[in-house]
Design a protein around this motif. Structure first.
Motif, PDB file in Angstrom:
ATOM      1  N   GLY A   1       0.778  -1.222   0.000  1.00 38.71           N
ATOM      2  CA  GLY A   1       0.000   0.000   0.000  1.00 38.71           C
ATOM      3  C   GLY A   1       0.814   1.279   0.000  1.00 38.71           C
ATOM      4  O   GLY A   1       0.260   2.366  -0.115  1.00 38.71           O
ATOM      5  N   ASP A   2       2.137   1.167   0.132  1.00 41.71           N
ATOM      6  CA  ASP A   2       3.013   2.342   0.115  1.00 41.71           C
ATOM      7  C   ASP A   2       3.019   2.933  -1.293  1.00 41.71           C
ATOM      8  O   ASP A   2       3.022   2.197  -2.282  1.00 41.71           O
ATOM      9  CB  ASP A   2       4.437   1.925   0.516  1.00 41.71           C
ATOM     10  N   ALA A   3       3.031   4.251  -1.398  1.00 41.35           N
ATOM     11  CA  ALA A   3       3.034   4.918  -2.705  1.00 41.35           C
ATOM     12  C   ALA A   3       4.266   4.548  -3.527  1.00 41.35           C
ATOM     13  O   ALA A   3       4.242   4.623  -4.755  1.00 41.35           O
ATOM     14  CB  ALA A   3       2.961   6.434  -2.530  1.00 41.35           C
ATOM     15  N   GLU A   4       5.344   4.137  -2.864  1.00 40.51           N
ATOM     16  CA  GLU A   4       6.565   3.765  -3.572  1.00 40.51           C
ATOM     17  C   GLU A   4       6.759   2.235  -3.633  1.00 40.51           C
ATOM     18  O   GLU A   4       7.843   1.775  -3.992  1.00 40.51           O
ATOM     19  CB  GLU A   4       7.780   4.423  -2.920  1.00 40.51           C
ATOM     20  N   GLU A   5       5.724   1.487  -3.326  1.00 39.44           N
ATOM     21  CA  GLU A   5       5.834   0.029  -3.390  1.00 39.44           C
ATOM     22  C   GLU A   5       6.279  -0.394  -4.795  1.00 39.44           C
ATOM     23  O   GLU A   5       5.763   0.087  -5.795  1.00 39.44           O
ATOM     24  CB  GLU A   5       4.484  -0.621  -3.060  1.00 39.44           C
ATOM     25  N   GLY A   6       7.284  -1.261  -4.850  1.00 36.86           N
ATOM     26  CA  GLY A   6       7.803  -1.725  -6.128  1.00 36.86           C
ATOM     27  C   GLY A   6       8.912  -0.847  -6.697  1.00 36.86           C
ATOM     28  O   GLY A   6       9.423  -1.116  -7.775  1.00 36.86           O
ATOM     29  N   MET A   7       9.310   0.216  -5.987  1.00 33.76           N
ATOM     30  CA  MET A   7      10.341   1.153  -6.461  1.00 33.76           C
ATOM     31  C   MET A   7      11.515   1.181  -5.495  1.00 33.76           C
ATOM     32  O   MET A   7      11.361   0.880  -4.321  1.00 33.76           O
ATOM     33  CB  MET A   7       9.788   2.587  -6.517  1.00 33.76           C
ATOM     34  N   VAL A   8      12.675   1.608  -5.992  1.00 35.63           N
ATOM     35  CA  VAL A   8      13.787   1.961  -5.116  1.00 35.63           C
ATOM     36  C   VAL A   8      13.450   3.294  -4.458  1.00 35.63           C
ATOM     37  O   VAL A   8      13.584   3.471  -3.255  1.00 35.63           O
ATOM     38  CB  VAL A   8      15.109   2.060  -5.908  1.00 35.63           C
ATOM     39  N   MET A   9      13.039   4.239  -5.272  1.00 36.11           N
ATOM     40  CA  MET A   9      12.474   5.512  -4.835  1.00 36.11           C
ATOM     41  C   MET A   9      11.711   6.068  -6.022  1.00 36.11           C
ATOM     42  O   MET A   9      11.970   5.692  -7.162  1.00 36.11           O
ATOM     43  CB  MET A   9      13.536   6.500  -4.333  1.00 36.11           C
ATOM     44  N   ASP A  10      10.786   6.935  -5.786  1.00 31.73           N
ATOM     45  CA  ASP A  10      10.014   7.532  -6.871  1.00 31.73           C
ATOM     46  C   ASP A  10      10.939   8.406  -7.720  1.00 31.73           C
ATOM     47  O   ASP A  10      11.668   9.249  -7.194  1.00 31.73           O
ATOM     48  CB  ASP A  10       8.875   8.371  -6.273  1.00 31.73           C
ATOM     49  N   PHE A  11      10.921   8.212  -9.039  1.00 30.45           N
ATOM     50  CA  PHE A  11      11.739   9.030  -9.937  1.00 30.45           C
ATOM     51  C   PHE A  11      11.453  10.519  -9.743  1.00 30.45           C
ATOM     52  O   PHE A  11      12.340  11.352  -9.891  1.00 30.45           O
ATOM     53  CB  PHE A  11      11.487   8.654 -11.401  1.00 30.45           C
ATOM     54  N   LYS A  12      10.217  10.854  -9.412  1.00 31.96           N
ATOM     55  CA  LYS A  12       9.869  12.267  -9.199  1.00 31.96           C
ATOM     56  C   LYS A  12      10.672  12.856  -8.048  1.00 31.96           C
ATOM     57  O   LYS A  12      11.155  13.974  -8.127  1.00 31.96           O
ATOM     58  CB  LYS A  12       8.374  12.437  -8.935  1.00 31.96           C
ATOM     59  N   PHE A  13      10.834  12.087  -6.966  1.00 28.47           N
ATOM     60  CA  PHE A  13      11.593  12.589  -5.819  1.00 28.47           C
ATOM     61  C   PHE A  13      13.070  12.750  -6.167  1.00 28.47           C
ATOM     62  O   PHE A  13      13.703  13.727  -5.757  1.00 28.47           O
ATOM     63  CB  PHE A  13      11.423  11.683  -4.603  1.00 28.47           C
ATOM     64  N   LEU A  14      13.621  11.810  -6.921  1.00 38.01           N
ATOM     65  CA  LEU A  14      15.007  11.946  -7.359  1.00 38.01           C
ATOM     66  C   LEU A  14      15.156  13.160  -8.266  1.00 38.01           C
ATOM     67  O   LEU A  14      16.101  13.940  -8.135  1.00 38.01           O
ATOM     68  CB  LEU A  14      15.472  10.667  -8.062  1.00 38.01           C
ATOM     69  N   ASN A  15      14.192  13.356  -9.160  1.00 38.77           N
ATOM     70  CA  ASN A  15      14.203  14.537 -10.028  1.00 38.77           C
ATOM     71  C   ASN A  15      14.141  15.828  -9.204  1.00 38.77           C
ATOM     72  O   ASN A  15      14.884  16.774  -9.470  1.00 38.77           O
ATOM     73  CB  ASN A  15      13.038  14.485 -11.007  1.00 38.77           C
ATOM     74  N   ASP A  16      13.271  15.863  -8.224  1.00 38.76           N
ATOM     75  CA  ASP A  16      13.143  17.065  -7.384  1.00 38.76           C
ATOM     76  C   ASP A  16      14.460  17.395  -6.684  1.00 38.76           C
ATOM     77  O   ASP A  16      14.853  18.565  -6.613  1.00 38.76           O
ATOM     78  CB  ASP A  16      12.038  16.882  -6.338  1.00 38.76           C
ATOM     79  N   ILE A  17      15.149  16.382  -6.167  1.00 38.09           N
ATOM     80  CA  ILE A  17      16.428  16.595  -5.496  1.00 38.09           C
ATOM     81  C   ILE A  17      17.446  17.161  -6.489  1.00 38.09           C
ATOM     82  O   ILE A  17      18.158  18.126  -6.201  1.00 38.09           O
ATOM     83  CB  ILE A  17      16.938  15.278  -4.862  1.00 38.09           C
ATOM     84  N   MET A  18      17.519  16.551  -7.673  1.00 40.45           N
ATOM     85  CA  MET A  18      18.484  17.000  -8.683  1.00 40.45           C
ATOM     86  C   MET A  18      18.172  18.412  -9.176  1.00 40.45           C
ATOM     87  O   MET A  18      19.084  19.223  -9.369  1.00 40.45           O
ATOM     88  CB  MET A  18      18.505  16.013  -9.843  1.00 40.45           C
ATOM     89  N   MET A  19      16.919  18.709  -9.375  1.00 35.66           N
ATOM     90  CA  MET A  19      16.535  20.041  -9.851  1.00 35.66           C
ATOM     91  C   MET A  19      16.847  21.101  -8.796  1.00 35.66           C
ATOM     92  O   MET A  19      17.390  22.162  -9.109  1.00 35.66           O
ATOM     93  CB  MET A  19      15.056  20.073 -10.231  1.00 35.66           C
ATOM     94  N   THR A  20      16.528  20.828  -7.555  1.00 39.02           N
ATOM     95  CA  THR A  20      16.751  21.796  -6.477  1.00 39.02           C
ATOM     96  C   THR A  20      18.229  22.028  -6.202  1.00 39.02           C
ATOM     97  O   THR A  20      18.663  23.176  -6.033  1.00 39.02           O
ATOM     98  CB  THR A  20      16.060  21.323  -5.184  1.00 39.02           C
ATOM     99  N   HIS A  21      19.021  20.963  -6.170  1.00 36.85           N
ATOM    100  CA  HIS A  21      20.393  21.068  -5.679  1.00 36.85           C
ATOM    101  C   HIS A  21      21.451  21.126  -6.773  1.00 36.85           C
ATOM    102  O   HIS A  21      22.631  21.333  -6.462  1.00 36.85           O
ATOM    103  CB  HIS A  21      20.675  19.929  -4.706  1.00 36.85           C
ATOM    104  N   ILE A  22      21.047  20.967  -8.038  1.00 30.54           N
ATOM    105  CA  ILE A  22      21.987  21.115  -9.154  1.00 30.54           C
ATOM    106  C   ILE A  22      21.439  22.138 -10.150  1.00 30.54           C
ATOM    107  O   ILE A  22      22.011  23.213 -10.320  1.00 30.54           O
ATOM    108  CB  ILE A  22      22.248  19.767  -9.868  1.00 30.54           C
ATOM    109  N   HIS A  23      20.330  21.807 -10.792  1.00 25.63           N
ATOM    110  CA  HIS A  23      19.765  22.650 -11.850  1.00 25.63           C
ATOM    111  C   HIS A  23      19.502  24.076 -11.371  1.00 25.63           C
ATOM    112  O   HIS A  23      19.956  25.040 -11.989  1.00 25.63           O
ATOM    113  CB  HIS A  23      18.477  22.023 -12.383  1.00 25.63           C
ATOM    114  N   ASP A  24      18.761  24.217 -10.288  1.00 21.00           N
ATOM    115  CA  ASP A  24      18.344  25.548  -9.843  1.00 21.00           C
ATOM    116  C   ASP A  24      19.505  26.392  -9.315  1.00 21.00           C
ATOM    117  O   ASP A  24      19.362  27.602  -9.153  1.00 21.00           O
ATOM    118  CB  ASP A  24      17.250  25.437  -8.781  1.00 21.00           C
ATOM    119  N   ILE A  25      20.643  25.781  -9.086  1.00 21.96           N
ATOM    120  CA  ILE A  25      21.825  26.506  -8.629  1.00 21.96           C
ATOM    121  C   ILE A  25      22.703  26.924  -9.808  1.00 21.96           C
ATOM    122  O   ILE A  25      23.254  28.025  -9.815  1.00 21.96           O
ATOM    123  CB  ILE A  25      22.628  25.641  -7.634  1.00 21.96           C
TER     124      ILE A  25
END
Length: 143
Positions: free
Chosen positions: A45-69
């Motif tokens: 029932g977890d929103a990330e069941e079947g994933m290592v992590m949601d690609f959206k969350f990885l994208n958000d981290i990369m956008m915030t800490h690399i792209h937006d800088i």
């Protein structure tokens, strides 16, 4: 399990000690790929069941800490005093590096930008920094 997320950004830099055109102020359409590893989430029932992590969350981290800088900004070496002064006067987005801002240096910088923001159960295996479609550097966190 290993997954990879890609982002793109436009940035400028200069390599003042270079014998080629790279000693000029110039720009690149960079591509950054982060490869992470972890167990597949099996919490029912977890929103990330079947994933290592949601690609959206990885994208958000990369956008915030690399792209937006760095997107539409400059990476400049702290010892390149002439260009550092000029770039800091003209740009709001500046990454000041401890070594010349090569693809290798920027791969290491980006790795260190996102690693602390990953979930506890996910490991950053590799950061690939494409300076051009034919040239890239991989950083694995091992100096």
């Amino acid at each position: 399990m290993i997954i990879t997320r890609k982002i793109e950004l436009d940035y400028g830099h200069t390599l003042p000690n270079s014998f080629s055109f790279c000693n000029q102020l110039h720009g690149h359409r960079g591509i950054v790929e982060a490869t992470v590893e972890g167990s597949i989430i099996d919490r029912k029932g977890d929103a990330e069941e079947g994933m290592v992590m949601d690609f959206k969350f990885l994208n958000d981290i990369m956008m915030t800490h690399i792209h937006d800088i760095l997107d539409h900004g400059f990476a400049v070496w702290k010892d390149d005093h002439e260009d550092l002064e000029f770039i800091c006067k003209r740009n709001k987005r500046v990454v000041i590096t401890n070594e010349p801002p090569t693809a290798e240096c920027l791969a290491k910088w980006a790795f260190n930008q996102i690693k602390p923001h990953l979930p506890e159960n996910v490991t950053l295996n590799n950061l690939r920094w494409y300076e051009t479609p034919n040239n890239w550097a991989d950083y694995t966190g091992n100096d």
